[in-house]
Motif scaffolding. Structure first.
Motif, PDB file in Angstrom:
ATOM      1  N   THR A   6      -9.914  -1.764   0.029  1.00 21.97           N
ATOM      2  CA  THR A   6      -9.337  -2.827  -0.940  1.00 21.97           C
ATOM      3  C   THR A   6     -10.732  -3.469  -1.527  1.00 21.97           C
ATOM      4  O   THR A   6     -10.440  -4.038  -2.562  1.00 21.97           O
ATOM      5  N   PHE A  13       0.707  -1.249   0.173  1.00 21.09           N
ATOM      6  CA  PHE A  13       0.063   0.157   0.060  1.00 21.09           C
ATOM      7  C   PHE A  13       1.059   1.345  -0.009  1.00 21.09           C
ATOM      8  O   PHE A  13       0.678   2.144  -0.665  1.00 21.09           O
ATOM      9  N   ILE A  44      -8.021  -0.405   5.297  1.00 27.96           N
ATOM     10  CA  ILE A  44      -7.383  -0.843   4.077  1.00 27.96           C
ATOM     11  C   ILE A  44      -8.219  -2.059   3.718  1.00 27.96           C
ATOM     12  O   ILE A  44      -8.356  -2.114   2.281  1.00 27.96           O
ATOM     13  N   GLU A  89      -3.731   4.763   1.317  1.00 32.67           N
ATOM     14  CA  GLU A  89      -2.802   3.769   1.043  1.00 32.67           C
ATOM     15  C   GLU A  89      -1.457   4.258   1.840  1.00 32.67           C
ATOM     16  O   GLU A  89      -0.861   3.360   2.359  1.00 32.67           O
TER      17      GLU A  89
END
Length: 127
Positions: free
Chosen positions: A81, A19, A77, A56
């Protein structure tokens, strides 16, 4: 459950690296990334890219450091995603020649989500 702290830290660092590096590349290629987001039909692509970079790079660094915010960052995250996967790897809606490659990327992201959820599930006193 017994957790090997060095292995857990290494796994967290490997997840974070994806990331952080991806976010840095988005900064370097900002204009191209905005064009790519627009081609996916995402609303307000410039804002979307800025938000993506924040998640990210910022979330990746929190995950990397193992601070008290690492678990919430892992969950954030993971959710990010999910959205990125559904937006960018629509194997069911692409030309058959691209379907397999998109499905592989889709499944890789699903696996990454699984790893992030494992990081989120481990309590601080365990890591």
């Amino acid at each position: 459950m017994t957790i090997s702290k060095p292995v857990f830290v290494m796994g967290r660092a490997l997840l974070a690296s994806l990331f952080v590096i991806s976010g840095i590349f988005k900064i370097i290629g900002f204009a191209g990334t905005v064009q790519y987001m627009a081609s996916l039909g995402l609303p307000v692509p410039t804002f979307t890219v800025c938000l993506t970079i924040l998640v990210e790079v910022g979330g990746g660094l929190l995950l990397l450091t193992g601070s008290r915010f690492a678990r919430p960052a892992a969950l954030l995250i993971a959710l990010f995603t999910v959205g990125a996967t559904l937006s960018a790897h629509r194997f069911w809606a692409v030309d058959p020649a691209q379907a397999q490659a998109q499905m592989v990327n889709f499944l890789k992201n699903i696996s990454i989500i699984g790893g992030l959820l494992l990081v989120w599930a481990v309590k601080p006193e365990q890591n």
